[in-house]
Design a protein around this motif. Structure first.
Motif, PDB file in Angstrom:
ATOM      1  N   THR A 186      17.810 -51.252 -13.966  1.00 24.04           N
ATOM      2  CA  THR A 186      17.828 -49.976 -14.687  1.00 24.04           C
ATOM      3  C   THR A 186      16.505 -49.211 -14.585  1.00 24.04           C
ATOM      4  O   THR A 186      16.324 -48.208 -15.260  1.00 24.04           O
ATOM      5  N   TYR A 187      15.594 -49.679 -13.730  1.00 20.32           N
ATOM      6  CA  TYR A 187      14.330 -48.975 -13.516  1.00 20.32           C
ATOM      7  C   TYR A 187      14.590 -47.598 -12.928  1.00 20.32           C
ATOM      8  O   TYR A 187      15.428 -47.430 -12.037  1.00 20.32           O
ATOM      9  N   SER A 188      13.875 -46.599 -13.418  1.00 18.15           N
ATOM     10  CA  SER A 188      13.981 -45.244 -12.892  1.00 18.15           C
ATOM     11  C   SER A 188      12.588 -44.743 -12.525  1.00 18.15           C
ATOM     12  O   SER A 188      11.726 -44.626 -13.399  1.00 18.15           O
ATOM     13  N   PRO A 189      12.348 -44.437 -11.260  1.00 18.60           N
ATOM     14  CA  PRO A 189      11.035 -43.916 -10.889  1.00 18.60           C
ATOM     15  C   PRO A 189      10.734 -42.585 -11.571  1.00 18.60           C
ATOM     16  O   PRO A 189       9.571 -42.268 -11.804  1.00 18.60           O
ATOM     17  N   ASN A 190      11.758 -41.820 -11.941  1.00 17.93           N
ATOM     18  CA  ASN A 190      11.518 -40.566 -12.660  1.00 17.93           C
ATOM     19  C   ASN A 190      11.023 -40.827 -14.073  1.00 17.93           C
ATOM     20  O   ASN A 190      10.280 -40.023 -14.632  1.00 17.93           O
ATOM     21  N   ALA A 191      11.430 -41.935 -14.676  1.00 16.98           N
ATOM     22  CA  ALA A 191      10.963 -42.283 -16.014  1.00 16.98           C
ATOM     23  C   ALA A 191       9.560 -42.888 -15.973  1.00 16.98           C
ATOM     24  O   ALA A 191       8.852 -42.883 -16.973  1.00 16.98           O
ATOM     25  N   ASP A 192       9.172 -43.396 -14.822  1.00 16.30           N
ATOM     26  CA  ASP A 192       7.830 -43.964 -14.636  1.00 16.30           C
ATOM     27  C   ASP A 192       6.878 -42.815 -14.327  1.00 16.30           C
ATOM     28  O   ASP A 192       6.433 -42.625 -13.198  1.00 16.30           O
ATOM     29  N   ILE A 193       6.577 -42.039 -15.334  1.00 11.29           N
ATOM     30  CA  ILE A 193       5.856 -40.782 -15.162  1.00 11.29           C
ATOM     31  C   ILE A 193       4.459 -40.985 -14.582  1.00 11.29           C
ATOM     32  O   ILE A 193       4.004 -40.205 -13.757  1.00 11.29           O
ATOM     33  N   ASN A 194       3.776 -42.053 -14.980  1.00 12.18           N
ATOM     34  CA  ASN A 194       2.427 -42.267 -14.445  1.00 12.18           C
ATOM     35  C   ASN A 194       2.432 -43.076 -13.149  1.00 12.18           C
ATOM     36  O   ASN A 194       1.393 -43.291 -12.547  1.00 12.18           O
ATOM     37  N   GLY A 195       3.607 -43.505 -12.699  1.00 12.98           N
ATOM     38  CA  GLY A 195       3.734 -44.138 -11.390  1.00 12.98           C
ATOM     39  C   GLY A 195       3.114 -45.509 -11.247  1.00 12.98           C
ATOM     40  O   GLY A 195       2.792 -45.920 -10.139  1.00 12.98           O
ATOM     41  N   ASP A 196       2.998 -46.259 -12.356  1.00 16.37           N
ATOM     42  CA  ASP A 196       2.369 -47.572 -12.267  1.00 16.37           C
ATOM     43  C   ASP A 196       3.363 -48.719 -12.080  1.00 16.37           C
ATOM     44  O   ASP A 196       2.986 -49.882 -12.061  1.00 16.37           O
ATOM     45  N   GLY A 197       4.653 -48.386 -11.932  1.00 15.43           N
ATOM     46  CA  GLY A 197       5.657 -49.429 -11.710  1.00 15.43           C
ATOM     47  C   GLY A 197       6.302 -49.947 -12.971  1.00 15.43           C
ATOM     48  O   GLY A 197       7.169 -50.815 -12.913  1.00 15.43           O
ATOM     49  N   PHE A 198       5.903 -49.436 -14.130  1.00 11.58           N
ATOM     50  CA  PHE A 198       6.458 -49.853 -15.416  1.00 11.58           C
ATOM     51  C   PHE A 198       6.840 -48.620 -16.225  1.00 11.58           C
ATOM     52  O   PHE A 198       6.094 -47.647 -16.240  1.00 11.58           O
ATOM     53  N   VAL A 199       7.963 -48.671 -16.915  1.00 13.47           N
ATOM     54  CA  VAL A 199       8.335 -47.606 -17.847  1.00 13.47           C
ATOM     55  C   VAL A 199       7.965 -48.122 -19.227  1.00 13.47           C
ATOM     56  O   VAL A 199       8.628 -49.004 -19.774  1.00 13.47           O
ATOM     57  N   ASP A 200       6.877 -47.598 -19.762  1.00 11.35           N
ATOM     58  CA  ASP A 200       6.306 -48.163 -20.980  1.00 11.35           C
ATOM     59  C   ASP A 200       5.762 -47.070 -21.896  1.00 11.35           C
ATOM     60  O   ASP A 200       6.053 -45.888 -21.718  1.00 11.35           O
ATOM     61  N   LEU A 201       4.975 -47.476 -22.882  1.00 10.99           N
ATOM     62  CA  LEU A 201       4.436 -46.560 -23.875  1.00 10.99           C
ATOM     63  C   LEU A 201       3.618 -45.438 -23.248  1.00 10.99           C
ATOM     64  O   LEU A 201       3.673 -44.294 -23.699  1.00 10.99           O
ATOM     65  N   PHE A 202       2.889 -45.727 -22.176  1.00  8.65           N
ATOM     66  CA  PHE A 202       2.077 -44.703 -21.528  1.00  8.65           C
ATOM     67  C   PHE A 202       2.963 -43.600 -20.925  1.00  8.65           C
ATOM     68  O   PHE A 202       2.618 -42.426 -20.963  1.00  8.65           O
ATOM     69  N   ASP A 203       4.108 -43.997 -20.400  1.00 14.69           N
ATOM     70  CA  ASP A 203       5.055 -43.008 -19.883  1.00 14.69           C
ATOM     71  C   ASP A 203       5.692 -42.221 -21.017  1.00 14.69           C
ATOM     72  O   ASP A 203       5.916 -41.012 -20.884  1.00 14.69           O
ATOM     73  N   LEU A 204       5.959 -42.882 -22.121  1.00 10.88           N
ATOM     74  CA  LEU A 204       6.529 -42.197 -23.279  1.00 10.88           C
ATOM     75  C   LEU A 204       5.568 -41.126 -23.806  1.00 10.88           C
ATOM     76  O   LEU A 204       5.978 -40.007 -24.124  1.00 10.88           O
ATOM     77  N   ILE A 205       4.289 -41.459 -23.856  1.00  9.06           N
ATOM     78  CA  ILE A 205       3.270 -40.498 -24.297  1.00  9.06           C
ATOM     79  C   ILE A 205       3.250 -39.308 -23.332  1.00  9.06           C
ATOM     80  O   ILE A 205       3.215 -38.145 -23.760  1.00  9.06           O
ATOM     81  N   ALA A 206       3.290 -39.570 -22.031  1.00  9.27           N
ATOM     82  CA  ALA A 206       3.306 -38.495 -21.043  1.00  9.27           C
ATOM     83  C   ALA A 206       4.586 -37.672 -21.152  1.00  9.27           C
ATOM     84  O   ALA A 206       4.555 -36.447 -21.013  1.00  9.27           O
ATOM     85  N   PHE A 207       5.700 -38.328 -21.450  1.00  8.46           N
ATOM     86  CA  PHE A 207       6.952 -37.620 -21.624  1.00  8.46           C
ATOM     87  C   PHE A 207       6.835 -36.625 -22.772  1.00  8.46           C
ATOM     88  O   PHE A 207       7.167 -35.457 -22.638  1.00  8.46           O
ATOM     89  N   PHE A 208       6.356 -37.097 -23.911  1.00  7.80           N
ATOM     90  CA  PHE A 208       6.267 -36.223 -25.082  1.00  7.80           C
ATOM     91  C   PHE A 208       5.207 -35.123 -24.934  1.00  7.80           C
ATOM     92  O   PHE A 208       5.283 -34.109 -25.590  1.00  7.80           O
ATOM     93  N   ALA A 209       4.257 -35.325 -24.035  1.00  8.93           N
ATOM     94  CA  ALA A 209       3.286 -34.253 -23.766  1.00  8.93           C
ATOM     95  C   ALA A 209       3.980 -33.068 -23.093  1.00  8.93           C
ATOM     96  O   ALA A 209       3.494 -31.933 -23.188  1.00  8.93           O
ATOM     97  N   ASN A 210       5.104 -33.316 -22.457  1.00  5.53           N
ATOM     98  CA  ASN A 210       5.851 -32.258 -21.765  1.00  5.53           C
ATOM     99  C   ASN A 210       7.137 -31.866 -22.487  1.00  5.53           C
ATOM    100  O   ASN A 210       7.816 -30.948 -22.068  1.00  5.53           O
ATOM    101  N   TYR A 211       7.475 -32.570 -23.562  1.00  3.52           N
ATOM    102  CA  TYR A 211       8.746 -32.341 -24.267  1.00  3.52           C
ATOM    103  C   TYR A 211       8.736 -31.029 -25.006  1.00  3.52           C
ATOM    104  O   TYR A 211       7.798 -30.637 -25.604  1.00  3.52           O
TER     105      TYR A 211
END
Length: 75
Positions: free
Chosen positions: A50-75
């Motif tokens: 279920t990994y999604s490279p689009n959800a891996d906003i910072n591109g580090d190979g993990f969909v985690d809290l850092f990506d969530l923070i980046a997501f909400f910066a653009n929400y």
């Protein structure tokens, strides 16, 4: 986001690009539907089903809290 494309005009037909980090549904808006998609991939890593490279906003190979923070910066 910056993207360089070196192509002839006739090669640029049917190009699909998402320029908004967090636009997982690729409809040029970041909304609740993108958040739902994000949480479907949350906690996954490269290689997971279920990994999604689009959800891996910072591109580090993990969909985690850092990506969530980046997501909400653009929400």
């Amino acid at each position: 986001i910056r993207a360089n494309v070196d192509t002839r005009p006739e090669d640029a037909l049917n190009v699909n690009a998402t320029l908004l980090p967090g636009d997982l549904t690729q409809d040029n808006t970041i909304d609740l539907f993108d958040l739902i998609e994000f949480f479907g991939a949350y906690g996954t890593a490269t290689g997971d089903e279920t990994y999604s490279p689009n959800a891996d906003i910072n591109g580090d190979g993990f969909v985690d809290l850092f990506d969530l923070i980046a997501f909400f910066a653009n929400y």
